[in-house]
Every structure is written in structure tokens, then in C-alpha cells.
Design a protein around this motif. Structure first.
Motif, mmCIF file in Angstrom:
data_model
loop_
_atom_site.group_PDB
_atom_site.id
_atom_site.type_symbol
_atom_site.label_atom_id
_atom_site.label_comp_id
_atom_site.label_asym_id
_atom_site.label_seq_id
_atom_site.Cartn_x
_atom_site.Cartn_y
_atom_site.Cartn_z
ATOM 1 N N GLY A 188 -0.732 -70.017 -72.762
ATOM 2 C CA GLY A 188 -0.596 -69.991 -74.217
ATOM 3 C C GLY A 188 0.686 -69.318 -74.670
ATOM 4 O O GLY A 188 0.674 -68.211 -75.197
ATOM 5 N N ARG A 189 1.781 -70.003 -74.461
ATOM 6 C CA ARG A 189 3.078 -69.393 -74.755
ATOM 7 C C ARG A 189 3.854 -70.194 -75.805
ATOM 8 O O ARG A 189 3.767 -71.427 -75.828
ATOM 9 C CB ARG A 189 3.936 -69.308 -73.478
ATOM 10 N N SER A 190 4.589 -69.456 -76.656
ATOM 11 C CA SER A 190 5.425 -70.090 -77.679
ATOM 12 C C SER A 190 6.867 -69.641 -77.519
ATOM 13 O O SER A 190 7.121 -68.492 -77.142
ATOM 14 C CB SER A 190 4.944 -69.711 -79.078
ATOM 15 N N PHE A 191 7.758 -70.547 -77.837
ATOM 16 C CA PHE A 191 9.183 -70.257 -77.692
ATOM 17 C C PHE A 191 9.936 -70.740 -78.911
ATOM 18 O O PHE A 191 9.606 -71.777 -79.488
ATOM 19 C CB PHE A 191 9.756 -70.975 -76.467
ATOM 20 N N ARG A 192 10.960 -69.985 -79.275
ATOM 21 C CA ARG A 192 11.794 -70.411 -80.376
ATOM 22 C C ARG A 192 13.240 -70.161 -80.010
ATOM 23 O O ARG A 192 13.569 -69.132 -79.406
ATOM 24 C CB ARG A 192 11.454 -69.620 -81.644
ATOM 25 N N GLY A 193 14.092 -71.093 -80.386
ATOM 26 C CA GLY A 193 15.508 -70.907 -80.079
ATOM 27 C C GLY A 193 16.327 -72.075 -80.547
ATOM 28 O O GLY A 193 15.858 -72.902 -81.322
ATOM 29 N N LEU A 219 11.157 -75.063 -81.993
ATOM 30 C CA LEU A 219 9.993 -74.204 -81.805
ATOM 31 C C LEU A 219 9.014 -74.978 -80.922
ATOM 32 O O LEU A 219 8.683 -76.123 -81.220
ATOM 33 C CB LEU A 219 9.366 -73.905 -83.172
ATOM 34 N N LEU A 220 8.596 -74.377 -79.828
ATOM 35 C CA LEU A 220 7.670 -75.045 -78.908
ATOM 36 C C LEU A 220 6.456 -74.156 -78.673
ATOM 37 O O LEU A 220 6.609 -72.958 -78.395
ATOM 38 C CB LEU A 220 8.348 -75.310 -77.557
ATOM 39 N N THR A 221 5.268 -74.729 -78.764
ATOM 40 C CA THR A 221 4.047 -73.981 -78.494
ATOM 41 C C THR A 221 3.212 -74.726 -77.457
ATOM 42 O O THR A 221 2.819 -75.871 -77.671
ATOM 43 C CB THR A 221 3.223 -73.790 -79.785
ATOM 44 N N PHE A 222 2.995 -74.074 -76.338
ATOM 45 C CA PHE A 222 2.156 -74.626 -75.275
ATOM 46 C C PHE A 222 0.803 -73.932 -75.367
ATOM 47 O O PHE A 222 0.732 -72.708 -75.415
ATOM 48 C CB PHE A 222 2.757 -74.324 -73.898
ATOM 49 N N ARG A 223 -0.262 -74.721 -75.380
ATOM 50 C CA ARG A 223 -1.575 -74.072 -75.455
ATOM 51 C C ARG A 223 -2.661 -75.043 -75.008
ATOM 52 O O ARG A 223 -2.398 -76.224 -74.775
ATOM 53 C CB ARG A 223 -1.861 -73.610 -76.891
ATOM 54 N N ARG A 224 -3.880 -74.519 -74.921
ATOM 55 C CA ARG A 224 -5.038 -75.383 -74.734
ATOM 56 C C ARG A 224 -5.730 -75.471 -76.076
ATOM 57 O O ARG A 224 -5.953 -74.454 -76.720
ATOM 58 C CB ARG A 224 -5.970 -74.784 -73.692
ATOM 59 N N ASP A 225 -6.045 -76.690 -76.505
ATOM 60 C CA ASP A 225 -6.675 -76.824 -77.815
ATOM 61 C C ASP A 225 -8.186 -76.630 -77.700
ATOM 62 O O ASP A 225 -8.711 -76.276 -76.634
ATOM 63 C CB ASP A 225 -6.282 -78.150 -78.485
ATOM 64 N N GLY A 271 5.490 -79.016 -81.304
ATOM 65 C CA GLY A 271 6.872 -78.577 -81.474
ATOM 66 C C GLY A 271 7.431 -78.940 -82.823
ATOM 67 O O GLY A 271 6.869 -79.754 -83.568
ATOM 68 N N LEU A 272 8.531 -78.289 -83.120
ATOM 69 C CA LEU A 272 9.257 -78.533 -84.359
ATOM 70 C C LEU A 272 10.743 -78.546 -84.001
ATOM 71 O O LEU A 272 11.214 -77.676 -83.264
ATOM 72 C CB LEU A 272 8.953 -77.392 -85.344
ATOM 73 N N ILE A 273 11.438 -79.554 -84.500
ATOM 74 C CA ILE A 273 12.884 -79.650 -84.272
ATOM 75 C C ILE A 273 13.551 -79.748 -85.634
ATOM 76 O O ILE A 273 13.154 -80.576 -86.455
ATOM 77 C CB ILE A 273 13.247 -80.911 -83.453
ATOM 78 N N GLU A 274 14.548 -78.918 -85.872
ATOM 79 C CA GLU A 274 15.230 -78.916 -87.167
ATOM 80 C C GLU A 274 16.740 -78.844 -86.977
ATOM 81 O O GLU A 274 17.217 -78.153 -86.081
ATOM 82 C CB GLU A 274 14.829 -77.677 -87.984
ATOM 83 N N GLY A 275 17.430 -79.509 -87.858
ATOM 84 C CA GLY A 275 18.890 -79.447 -87.821
ATOM 85 C C GLY A 275 19.468 -80.756 -88.282
ATOM 86 O O GLY A 275 18.812 -81.508 -89.005
ATOM 87 N N ARG A 276 20.700 -81.019 -87.885
ATOM 88 C CA ARG A 276 21.266 -82.319 -88.233
ATOM 89 C C ARG A 276 22.176 -82.838 -87.143
ATOM 90 O O ARG A 276 22.807 -82.077 -86.422
ATOM 91 C CB ARG A 276 22.007 -82.268 -89.565
ATOM 92 N N ARG A 285 3.532 -83.655 -81.300
ATOM 93 C CA ARG A 285 2.338 -83.165 -80.624
ATOM 94 C C ARG A 285 2.140 -83.999 -79.369
ATOM 95 O O ARG A 285 1.960 -85.212 -79.443
ATOM 96 C CB ARG A 285 1.145 -83.333 -81.560
ATOM 97 N N LEU A 286 2.217 -83.352 -78.239
ATOM 98 C CA LEU A 286 2.114 -84.062 -76.972
ATOM 99 C C LEU A 286 0.918 -83.552 -76.190
ATOM 100 O O LEU A 286 0.631 -82.359 -76.194
ATOM 101 C CB LEU A 286 3.387 -83.839 -76.137
ATOM 102 N N GLY A 287 0.255 -84.467 -75.504
ATOM 103 C CA GLY A 287 -0.800 -84.087 -74.578
ATOM 104 C C GLY A 287 -0.188 -83.957 -73.189
ATOM 105 O O GLY A 287 0.444 -84.893 -72.706
ATOM 106 N N ILE A 288 -0.361 -82.809 -72.572
ATOM 107 C CA ILE A 288 0.234 -82.586 -71.249
ATOM 108 C C ILE A 288 -0.691 -83.175 -70.193
ATOM 109 O O ILE A 288 -1.857 -82.779 -70.095
ATOM 110 C CB ILE A 288 0.450 -81.077 -71.010
ATOM 111 N N VAL A 289 -0.175 -84.133 -69.433
ATOM 112 C CA VAL A 289 -1.000 -84.790 -68.416
ATOM 113 C C VAL A 289 -0.348 -84.628 -67.047
ATOM 114 O O VAL A 289 0.874 -84.584 -66.927
ATOM 115 C CB VAL A 289 -1.202 -86.294 -68.731
#
Ligand SMILES: [Zn+2]
Length: 165
Positions: free
Chosen positions: A18-23, A47-53, A62-67, A88-92
Motif C-alpha cells: 500500500g504505497r503512494s508516490f508523487r513526483g 501521482l501513483l497509488t498502489f493498493r489492494r481494493d 494514478g494522476l498525470i498533470e502537465g502539458r 485505474r489499472l488492475g495489476i495482473v
């Protein structure tokens, strides 16, 4: 708890933890995107968030912003392309698991190996880029094009006007 964006990620372990990253990722790091861009200056905020739902499914949101500055296919000048994407991705762990993903999840295939963070983000961006990017209308293209209006003689209505007179 947000950590700095790592160069590589191992999605299964990170989801379990359950880890989140931003950069920020430099646009120049997106190798497949590069040929489509007018320039590669700057970066995108990620912004990326890995977790179990709640279903215990491993997910990456995740969220991607910019131009980005794409290349207009009409005037070949830079075309500003603002990005604000949530995904939103399902990790398989295997192709077989893809079929079992619930509706609304795109698969992220991960078999325990490290994935380049930039590649994961780039996959999402590539889905959004128009096949033939163009400025909003001929009037919005760079001056050479703006000053090359539709010729009157090319306009079927003006031809009709002339026939009438
Ligand atoms: Zn243009």
C-alpha cells in the motif's frame, strides 16, 4: 504517506504494501512519445497509488498533470496539449488474469519484475494522444496558414453567387 517517485516500480509488492508516490517525470524520459513532440522541455506531475481494493484486487490508480507540445499535422507547428488524466489499472500477474478483471479496469501486466515508472505513465499518455493532432481550426494554425485563407474560387457557394450575377 507519499514518497518520491522511484525510477522503477514492482507493482505487486507495492500494492500489497500500500504505497503512494508523487513526483515529476521529465518529458524527455518518454522515449516512445518523443517523436510526436515539438519539444521535450519540462516535466509532468505524477501521482501513483498502489493498493489492494475492497475486493483484495491489486490496483494502481494514478494522476498525470502537465502539458505536452505536440506537432500540428496541418501547419507542423507546436500544439499545446494540456494533460490532466486519472487512470485505474488492475495489476495482473498473467494474461489469464486479465479476463477476471472487473469492468472499468485496464490491465497492468506485472510478473514480479521491476517496471520503469516512466513506461507505465507513458502507456497511459499514449492512449490519449490524438492520432492526427491539429490546431482547433484553420484559423488557429500558425501565421503562414492563417494568411492562406480558403480561396474564393474554391468555395462552391461563391461560384454559385457568380453564376447568379
Ligand atoms: Zn496548426
Amino acid at each position: 504517506m507519499l514518497d518520491c517517485l522511484p525510477e522503477t516500480v514492482e507493482p505487486i509488492g507495492l500494492a500489497d504494501a500500500g504505497r503512494s508516490f508523487r513526483g515529476e517525470i521529465a518529458i524527455a524520459a518518454f522515449e516512445r512519445l518523443r517523436p510526436l513532440l515539438a519539444d521535450t522541455e519540462g516535466g509532468l506531475r505524477v501521482l501513483l497509488t498502489f493498493r489492494r481494493d475492497e475486493r483484495r484486487l491489486r490496483v494502481l490508480t494514478g494522476l498525470i498533470e502537465g502539458r505536452l507540445r505536440l506537432i500540428c499535422q496541418r501547419c507542423l507547428q507546436a500544439l499545446e496539449f494540456p494533460l490532466q488524466v486519472e487512470f485505474r489499472l488492475g495489476i495482473v500477474a498473467s494474461e489469464a488474469e486479465i479476463d477476471r478483471l472487473p469492468e472499468g479496469y485496464e490491465p497492468l501486466l506485472a510478473n514480479g519484475e521491476l517496471l520503469r515508472t516512466a513506461d507505465v505513465v507513458e502507456d497511459e499518455i499514449l492512449l490519449l494522444i490524438p492520432a492526427v493532432p491539429m490546431h482547433g481550426g484553420e484559423t488557429q494554425c500558425e501565421s503562414g496558414y492563417r494568411n492562406r485563407p480558403v480561396q474564393e474560387r474554391d468555395n462552391p457557394f461563391s461560384v454559385l453567387e457568380k453564376l447568379k450575377t
